[in-house]
Design a protein around this motif. Sequence first.
Motif, PDB file in Angstrom:
ATOM      1  N   PHE A  65       5.173   0.506  -3.012  1.00 15.54           N
ATOM      2  CA  PHE A  65       3.877   0.137  -2.983  1.00 15.54           C
ATOM      3  C   PHE A  65       3.442   0.877  -0.879  1.00 15.54           C
ATOM      4  O   PHE A  65       4.472   0.702  -0.183  1.00 15.54           O
ATOM      5  CB  PHE A  65       2.841  -1.252  -2.372  1.00 15.54           C
ATOM      6  N   THR A  66       2.556   1.695  -0.973  1.00 18.80           N
ATOM      7  CA  THR A  66       2.328   2.287  -0.034  1.00 18.80           C
ATOM      8  C   THR A  66       0.852   2.643   0.279  1.00 18.80           C
ATOM      9  O   THR A  66       0.500   2.694  -0.328  1.00 18.80           O
ATOM     10  CB  THR A  66       3.026   4.643  -0.120  1.00 18.80           C
ATOM     11  N   ILE A  67       0.546   2.353   1.556  1.00 15.89           N
ATOM     12  CA  ILE A  67      -0.549   2.570   1.830  1.00 15.89           C
ATOM     13  C   ILE A  67      -1.307   3.278   3.071  1.00 15.89           C
ATOM     14  O   ILE A  67       0.220   3.981   3.860  1.00 15.89           O
ATOM     15  CB  ILE A  67      -1.095   1.361   2.962  1.00 15.89           C
ATOM     16  N   SER A  68      -2.008   4.273   2.852  1.00 16.11           N
ATOM     17  CA  SER A  68      -2.327   5.452   3.861  1.00 16.11           C
ATOM     18  C   SER A  68      -4.055   5.470   4.065  1.00 16.11           C
ATOM     19  O   SER A  68      -4.664   4.478   3.058  1.00 16.11           O
ATOM     20  CB  SER A  68      -1.872   6.257   3.202  1.00 16.11           C
ATOM     21  N   ARG A  69      -4.504   6.154   4.855  1.00 16.33           N
ATOM     22  CA  ARG A  69      -5.880   5.827   4.997  1.00 16.33           C
ATOM     23  C   ARG A  69      -6.255   7.294   5.426  1.00 16.33           C
ATOM     24  O   ARG A  69      -5.464   8.301   6.126  1.00 16.33           O
ATOM     25  CB  ARG A  69      -6.722   5.891   6.620  1.00 16.33           C
ATOM     26  N   ASP A  70      -7.527   8.319   5.280  1.00 19.84           N
ATOM     27  CA  ASP A  70      -8.484   8.924   4.936  1.00 19.84           C
ATOM     28  C   ASP A  70      -9.173   8.899   6.222  1.00 19.84           C
ATOM     29  O   ASP A  70     -10.156   8.208   5.756  1.00 19.84           O
ATOM     30  CB  ASP A  70      -8.813  10.100   4.623  1.00 19.84           C
ATOM     31  N   ILE A  71      -9.431   9.152   7.501  1.00 23.15           N
ATOM     32  CA  ILE A  71     -10.300   8.706   8.507  1.00 23.15           C
ATOM     33  C   ILE A  71     -11.539   9.654   8.397  1.00 23.15           C
ATOM     34  O   ILE A  71     -12.586   8.887   8.565  1.00 23.15           O
ATOM     35  CB  ILE A  71      -9.963   8.283  10.029  1.00 23.15           C
ATOM     36  N   ALA A  72     -10.959  10.947   7.971  1.00 16.73           N
ATOM     37  CA  ALA A  72     -12.434  11.642   7.821  1.00 16.73           C
ATOM     38  C   ALA A  72     -13.207  11.427   7.114  1.00 16.73           C
ATOM     39  O   ALA A  72     -14.358  11.349   6.928  1.00 16.73           O
ATOM     40  CB  ALA A  72     -11.603  12.719   7.969  1.00 16.73           C
ATOM     41  N   LYS A  73     -12.508  10.756   5.234  1.00 18.42           N
ATOM     42  CA  LYS A  73     -13.046  10.266   4.671  1.00 18.42           C
ATOM     43  C   LYS A  73     -13.248   8.428   4.205  1.00 18.42           C
ATOM     44  O   LYS A  73     -14.264   8.315   3.520  1.00 18.42           O
ATOM     45  CB  LYS A  73     -12.109  10.371   2.959  1.00 18.42           C
ATOM     46  N   ASN A  74     -13.317   7.930   5.206  1.00 14.19           N
ATOM     47  CA  ASN A  74     -13.779   6.056   5.800  1.00 14.19           C
ATOM     48  C   ASN A  74     -12.608   6.075   4.312  1.00 14.19           C
ATOM     49  O   ASN A  74     -13.316   5.082   3.738  1.00 14.19           O
ATOM     50  CB  ASN A  74     -15.185   6.427   5.733  1.00 14.19           C
ATOM     51  N   THR A  75     -11.538   6.199   4.164  1.00  9.40           N
ATOM     52  CA  THR A  75     -11.410   5.805   2.799  1.00  9.40           C
ATOM     53  C   THR A  75      -9.784   5.539   2.489  1.00  9.40           C
ATOM     54  O   THR A  75      -8.678   5.848   3.698  1.00  9.40           O
ATOM     55  CB  THR A  75     -11.164   6.879   1.856  1.00  9.40           C
ATOM     56  N   VAL A  76      -8.898   4.360   2.459  1.00  7.56           N
ATOM     57  CA  VAL A  76      -7.853   4.046   2.827  1.00  7.56           C
ATOM     58  C   VAL A  76      -7.047   3.782   0.738  1.00  7.56           C
ATOM     59  O   VAL A  76      -7.681   3.775   0.156  1.00  7.56           O
ATOM     60  CB  VAL A  76      -7.884   2.520   2.975  1.00  7.56           C
ATOM     61  N   TYR A  77      -6.084   4.181   0.718  1.00 11.85           N
ATOM     62  CA  TYR A  77      -5.321   4.239  -0.639  1.00 11.85           C
ATOM     63  C   TYR A  77      -4.159   2.915  -0.505  1.00 11.85           C
ATOM     64  O   TYR A  77      -3.268   2.896   0.483  1.00 11.85           O
ATOM     65  CB  TYR A  77      -4.855   5.567  -0.689  1.00 11.85           C
ATOM     66  N   LEU A  78      -4.005   2.951  -1.744  1.00 14.15           N
ATOM     67  CA  LEU A  78      -2.821   2.181  -2.634  1.00 14.15           C
ATOM     68  C   LEU A  78      -1.823   2.733  -3.214  1.00 14.15           C
ATOM     69  O   LEU A  78      -2.690   2.250  -4.615  1.00 14.15           O
ATOM     70  CB  LEU A  78      -3.466   0.115  -2.018  1.00 14.15           C
ATOM     71  N   GLN A  79      -0.553   3.366  -3.410  1.00 13.84           N
ATOM     72  CA  GLN A  79      -0.458   4.088  -4.142  1.00 13.84           C
ATOM     73  C   GLN A  79       0.725   2.771  -4.200  1.00 13.84           C
ATOM     74  O   GLN A  79       1.937   2.424  -3.772  1.00 13.84           O
ATOM     75  CB  GLN A  79       0.782   5.272  -3.730  1.00 13.84           C
ATOM     76  N   MET A  80       0.245   2.415  -5.989  1.00 13.65           N
ATOM     77  CA  MET A  80       1.898   1.457  -6.334  1.00 13.65           C
ATOM     78  C   MET A  80       2.893   2.074  -7.104  1.00 13.65           C
ATOM     79  O   MET A  80       1.791   2.215  -8.433  1.00 13.65           O
ATOM     80  CB  MET A  80       0.584   0.043  -7.079  1.00 13.65           C
ATOM     81  N   ASN A  81       4.027   1.737  -6.905  1.00 16.97           N
ATOM     82  CA  ASN A  81       4.801   2.196  -7.887  1.00 16.97           C
ATOM     83  C   ASN A  81       5.877   1.368  -8.279  1.00 16.97           C
ATOM     84  O   ASN A  81       5.735   0.280  -7.861  1.00 16.97           O
ATOM     85  CB  ASN A  81       5.600   3.131  -7.615  1.00 16.97           C
ATOM     86  N   THR A  82       6.654   1.935  -9.617  1.00 19.05           N
ATOM     87  CA  THR A  82       7.309   0.942 -10.157  1.00 19.05           C
ATOM     88  C   THR A  82       6.243  -0.926 -10.389  1.00 19.05           C
ATOM     89  O   THR A  82       7.520  -1.793 -10.235  1.00 19.05           O
ATOM     90  CB  THR A  82       8.662   0.442  -9.291  1.00 19.05           C
ATOM     91  N   LEU A  83       6.045  -0.992 -11.107  1.00 18.38           N
ATOM     92  CA  LEU A  83       4.522  -2.071 -11.078  1.00 18.38           C
ATOM     93  C   LEU A  83       5.613  -2.935 -12.280  1.00 18.38           C
ATOM     94  O   LEU A  83       5.872  -2.551 -13.548  1.00 18.38           O
ATOM     95  CB  LEU A  83       3.688  -1.577 -11.793  1.00 18.38           C
ATOM     96  N   LYS A  84       5.262  -4.111 -11.843  1.00 19.39           N
ATOM     97  CA  LYS A  84       5.735  -5.127 -12.877  1.00 19.39           C
ATOM     98  C   LYS A  84       4.768  -6.500 -13.201  1.00 19.39           C
ATOM     99  O   LYS A  84       3.627  -5.933 -12.806  1.00 19.39           O
ATOM    100  CB  LYS A  84       6.873  -6.441 -11.456  1.00 19.39           C
ATOM    101  N   PRO A  85       4.953  -6.708 -14.157  1.00 19.93           N
ATOM    102  CA  PRO A  85       4.287  -7.910 -15.249  1.00 19.93           C
ATOM    103  C   PRO A  85       3.544  -8.627 -13.428  1.00 19.93           C
ATOM    104  O   PRO A  85       2.358  -8.454 -13.286  1.00 19.93           O
ATOM    105  CB  PRO A  85       4.661  -8.672 -15.272  1.00 19.93           C
ATOM    106  N   GLU A  86       4.176  -8.622 -13.056  1.00 17.82           N
ATOM    107  CA  GLU A  86       3.724  -9.894 -11.999  1.00 17.82           C
ATOM    108  C   GLU A  86       2.666  -9.407 -10.385  1.00 17.82           C
ATOM    109  O   GLU A  86       2.423 -10.868  -9.908  1.00 17.82           O
ATOM    110  CB  GLU A  86       4.937 -10.944 -11.356  1.00 17.82           C
ATOM    111  N   ASP A  87       2.896  -8.073 -10.951  1.00 19.18           N
ATOM    112  CA  ASP A  87       1.681  -7.426  -9.605  1.00 19.18           C
ATOM    113  C   ASP A  87      -0.046  -7.783 -10.492  1.00 19.18           C
ATOM    114  O   ASP A  87      -0.663  -7.355 -10.247  1.00 19.18           O
ATOM    115  CB  ASP A  87       2.035  -5.886  -9.578  1.00 19.18           C
TER     116      ASP A  87
END
Length: 119
Positions: free
Chosen positions: A67-89
């Motif tokens: 997982f990778t967290i990022s933010r765009d301050i200008a857009k007042n938005t935060v993101y969570l990129q989730m890769n290689t997802l597992k059923p336990e996620d």
Amino acid sequence: VQLQASGGGLVQAGGSLRLSCAASGRTFSSYAMGWLRQAPGKEREFLASISWSGYSSSYADSVKGRFTISRDIAKNTVYLQMNTLKPEDTAVYYCAAKRGGTWLSPAYWGQGTLVTVSS
């Protein structure tokens, strides 16, 4: 003041999703932003956080490297990129904002978005 999380859905194991959390009603540029999740029958779990500047981030061991967290301050938005997802996620994912204290008691919570990972 509102945090609106979106981007959840159904995905197969090994797939990816990107969650978004849009803040409205005020600027969150001075707040650290984070993502937590809660699976059925389990306690809410911290996943990732990012500093107000966006230069510092931290991750739970369970998602580090996937997982990778990022933010765009200008857009007042935060993101969570989730890769290689597992059923336990599979869980409801929440975004949060805080300036102090712990992630289990942030200043603001989003409403949650459901992520389901099928095997």
